[in-house]
Design a protein around this motif. Structure first.
Motif, mmCIF file in Angstrom:
data_model
loop_
_atom_site.group_PDB
_atom_site.id
_atom_site.type_symbol
_atom_site.label_atom_id
_atom_site.label_comp_id
_atom_site.label_asym_id
_atom_site.label_seq_id
_atom_site.Cartn_x
_atom_site.Cartn_y
_atom_site.Cartn_z
ATOM 1 N N TRP A 10 -93.130 66.511 -25.098
ATOM 2 C CA TRP A 10 -91.701 66.654 -25.398
ATOM 3 C C TRP A 10 -91.470 66.556 -26.892
ATOM 4 C CZ3 TRP A 10 -88.128 68.566 -22.439
ATOM 5 C CH2 TRP A 10 -88.270 68.522 -21.058
ATOM 6 N N MET A 11 -92.147 65.676 -27.538
ATOM 7 C CA MET A 11 -92.005 65.523 -28.980
ATOM 8 C C MET A 11 -92.500 66.777 -29.702
ATOM 9 S SD MET A 11 -90.494 62.859 -29.858
ATOM 10 C CE MET A 11 -90.883 62.442 -31.517
ATOM 11 N N ASP A 12 -93.560 67.365 -29.147
ATOM 12 C CA ASP A 12 -94.069 68.597 -29.738
ATOM 13 C C ASP A 12 -93.040 69.712 -29.608
ATOM 14 O OD1 ASP A 12 -96.401 67.338 -30.406
ATOM 15 O OD2 ASP A 12 -97.541 68.104 -28.690
ATOM 16 N N VAL A 13 -92.400 69.809 -28.447
ATOM 17 C CA VAL A 13 -91.376 70.841 -28.222
ATOM 18 C C VAL A 13 -90.185 70.599 -29.144
ATOM 19 C CG1 VAL A 13 -89.717 71.747 -26.550
ATOM 20 C CG2 VAL A 13 -92.079 71.300 -25.850
ATOM 21 N N VAL A 14 -89.734 69.373 -29.253
ATOM 22 C CA VAL A 14 -88.598 69.039 -30.119
ATOM 23 C C VAL A 14 -88.962 69.320 -31.574
ATOM 24 C CG1 VAL A 14 -87.194 67.122 -30.983
ATOM 25 C CG2 VAL A 14 -87.605 67.349 -28.533
ATOM 26 N N THR A 15 -90.173 68.994 -31.976
ATOM 27 C CA THR A 15 -90.611 69.250 -33.341
ATOM 28 C C THR A 15 -90.616 70.745 -33.626
ATOM 29 O OG1 THR A 15 -91.984 67.265 -33.292
ATOM 30 C CG2 THR A 15 -92.481 68.897 -34.985
ATOM 31 N N ILE A 16 -91.109 71.529 -32.685
ATOM 32 C CA ILE A 16 -91.123 72.990 -32.861
ATOM 33 C C ILE A 16 -89.706 73.524 -32.987
ATOM 34 C CG2 ILE A 16 -91.668 75.181 -31.715
ATOM 35 C CD1 ILE A 16 -94.186 73.789 -30.617
ATOM 36 N N ILE A 17 -88.794 73.041 -32.150
ATOM 37 C CA ILE A 17 -87.388 73.502 -32.201
ATOM 38 C C ILE A 17 -86.751 73.103 -33.533
ATOM 39 C CG2 ILE A 17 -85.097 73.171 -31.203
ATOM 40 C CD1 ILE A 17 -86.478 72.989 -28.458
ATOM 41 N N VAL A 18 -86.978 71.886 -33.984
ATOM 42 C CA VAL A 18 -86.396 71.426 -35.252
ATOM 43 C C VAL A 18 -86.955 72.240 -36.419
ATOM 44 C CG1 VAL A 18 -86.329 69.488 -36.876
ATOM 45 C CG2 VAL A 18 -85.846 69.101 -34.458
ATOM 46 N N VAL A 19 -88.249 72.480 -36.426
ATOM 47 C CA VAL A 19 -88.861 73.265 -37.498
ATOM 48 C C VAL A 19 -88.319 74.701 -37.474
ATOM 49 C CG1 VAL A 19 -91.036 74.280 -38.308
ATOM 50 C CG2 VAL A 19 -90.936 71.857 -37.697
ATOM 51 N N ALA A 20 -88.160 75.271 -36.276
ATOM 52 C CA ALA A 20 -87.614 76.627 -36.154
ATOM 53 C C ALA A 20 -86.182 76.675 -36.689
ATOM 54 C CB ALA A 20 -87.671 77.097 -34.708
ATOM 55 N N LEU A 21 -85.388 75.655 -36.380
ATOM 56 C CA LEU A 21 -84.011 75.605 -36.894
ATOM 57 C C LEU A 21 -83.998 75.446 -38.413
ATOM 58 C CD1 LEU A 21 -82.149 73.422 -34.246
ATOM 59 C CD2 LEU A 21 -81.799 75.843 -34.738
ATOM 60 N N ILE A 22 -84.868 74.577 -38.921
ATOM 61 C CA ILE A 22 -84.901 74.355 -40.369
ATOM 62 C C ILE A 22 -85.314 75.636 -41.093
ATOM 63 C CG2 ILE A 22 -86.156 73.151 -42.204
ATOM 64 C CD1 ILE A 22 -86.159 70.670 -40.392
ATOM 65 N N ALA A 23 -86.246 76.378 -40.545
ATOM 66 C CA ALA A 23 -86.707 77.604 -41.184
ATOM 67 C C ALA A 23 -85.777 78.783 -40.892
ATOM 68 C CB ALA A 23 -88.124 77.937 -40.718
ATOM 69 N N GLY A 24 -85.246 78.831 -39.698
ATOM 70 C CA GLY A 24 -84.461 79.989 -39.277
ATOM 71 C C GLY A 24 -83.019 79.974 -39.743
ATOM 72 N N LEU A 25 -82.418 78.804 -39.819
ATOM 73 C CA LEU A 25 -80.998 78.727 -40.185
ATOM 74 C C LEU A 25 -80.730 79.271 -41.588
ATOM 75 C CD1 LEU A 25 -78.191 77.843 -39.257
ATOM 76 C CD2 LEU A 25 -78.667 75.593 -40.232
ATOM 77 N N PRO A 26 -81.465 78.881 -42.625
ATOM 78 C CA PRO A 26 -81.215 79.473 -43.953
ATOM 79 C C PRO A 26 -81.454 80.985 -43.978
ATOM 80 C CG PRO A 26 -82.512 77.478 -44.191
ATOM 81 C CD PRO A 26 -82.438 77.790 -42.725
ATOM 82 N N ALA A 27 -82.478 81.437 -43.250
ATOM 83 C CA ALA A 27 -82.737 82.876 -43.212
ATOM 84 C C ALA A 27 -81.576 83.609 -42.536
ATOM 85 C CB ALA A 27 -84.042 83.157 -42.472
ATOM 86 N N TRP A 28 -81.066 83.045 -41.459
ATOM 87 C CA TRP A 28 -79.930 83.661 -40.759
ATOM 88 C C TRP A 28 -78.685 83.670 -41.649
ATOM 89 C CZ3 TRP A 28 -75.316 81.395 -38.888
ATOM 90 C CH2 TRP A 28 -74.542 82.250 -38.092
ATOM 91 N N LEU A 29 -78.445 82.567 -42.350
ATOM 92 C CA LEU A 29 -77.290 82.491 -43.246
ATOM 93 C C LEU A 29 -77.433 83.489 -44.403
ATOM 94 C CD1 LEU A 29 -76.677 78.645 -43.412
ATOM 95 C CD2 LEU A 29 -75.250 80.356 -42.270
ATOM 96 N N ALA A 30 -78.642 83.625 -44.941
ATOM 97 C CA ALA A 30 -78.865 84.578 -46.040
ATOM 98 C C ALA A 30 -78.646 86.005 -45.563
ATOM 99 C CB ALA A 30 -80.268 84.416 -46.608
ATOM 100 N N LEU A 31 -79.135 86.324 -44.382
ATOM 101 C CA LEU A 31 -78.947 87.670 -43.836
ATOM 102 C C LEU A 31 -77.466 87.957 -43.609
ATOM 103 C CD1 LEU A 31 -80.227 90.252 -42.704
ATOM 104 C CD2 LEU A 31 -80.293 89.110 -40.475
ATOM 105 N N ARG A 32 -76.772 86.990 -43.070
ATOM 106 C CA ARG A 32 -75.323 87.157 -42.834
ATOM 107 C C ARG A 32 -74.585 87.341 -44.156
ATOM 108 N NH1 ARG A 32 -71.458 82.681 -40.049
ATOM 109 N NH2 ARG A 32 -69.555 83.876 -40.246
ATOM 110 N N SER A 33 -74.932 86.544 -45.156
ATOM 111 C CA SER A 33 -74.297 86.652 -46.464
ATOM 112 C C SER A 33 -74.610 87.997 -47.094
ATOM 113 C CB SER A 33 -74.797 85.520 -47.362
ATOM 114 O OG SER A 33 -74.294 85.665 -48.654
ATOM 115 N N HIS A 34 -75.847 88.449 -46.971
ATOM 116 C CA HIS A 34 -76.240 89.742 -47.531
ATOM 117 C C HIS A 34 -75.434 90.877 -46.895
ATOM 118 C CE1 HIS A 34 -78.744 92.714 -49.442
ATOM 119 N NE2 HIS A 34 -78.983 93.274 -48.267
ATOM 120 N N LYS A 35 -75.216 90.811 -45.602
ATOM 121 C CA LYS A 35 -74.428 91.843 -44.919
ATOM 122 C C LYS A 35 -72.984 91.836 -45.425
ATOM 123 C CE LYS A 35 -77.044 92.083 -40.606
ATOM 124 N NZ LYS A 35 -77.035 91.797 -39.172
ATOM 125 N N GLU A 36 -72.423 90.646 -45.638
ATOM 126 C CA GLU A 36 -71.049 90.540 -46.146
ATOM 127 C C GLU A 36 -70.941 91.093 -47.561
ATOM 128 O OE1 GLU A 36 -68.162 89.590 -44.692
ATOM 129 O OE2 GLU A 36 -69.317 89.545 -42.830
#
Length: 110
Positions: A10-36
């Motif tokens: 469970w800790m491994d799954v939570v760690t993977i999700i947290v790492v994915a959010l930490i890496a993915g959220l800025p990329a998603w925000l940058a892509l959204r900003s670039h489109k705007e």
């Protein structure tokens, strides 16, 4: 058979999700900003080509016409100035000639 999940998995799954959010959220925000930004740039280009300010013609065409009219006016004023200078020069020459004639007439008096 009921198996209890391993807490480490469970800790491994939570760690993977947290790492994915930490890496993915800025990329998603940058892509959204670039489109705007791209959308705003397209809007600016569309507006830039069609600036009319309530007139039938674009403002750039009005400014170009104004500059052409000012250049024509400058040329007319310069031509008029040259004509006046020539007339003044001729008038001075005429006055000098008359004074010279008067001086000669006066000097020939007894």
């Amino acid at each position: 058979m009921n198996t209890i999940p391993n807490p480490d998995s469970w800790m491994d799954v939570v760690t993977i999700i947290v790492v994915a959010l930490i890496a993915g959220l800025p990329a998603w925000l940058a892509l959204r900003s670039h489109k705007e930004v791209r959308k705003q740039g397209e809007s600016v280009e569309a507006i830039k080509g069609q600036v009319v300010n309530g007139h039938e013609r674009p403002m750039r065409a009005d400014l170009d016409a104004l500059l052409a009219a000012m250049e024509t006016l400058r040329e007319v004023v310069e031509d008029e100035r040259a004509l006046r200078r020539e007339q003044i020069h001729e008038l001075r020459a005429d006055i000098d000639s008359r004074f010279a004639s008067l001086r000669q007439q006066i000097s020939s008096l007894p």
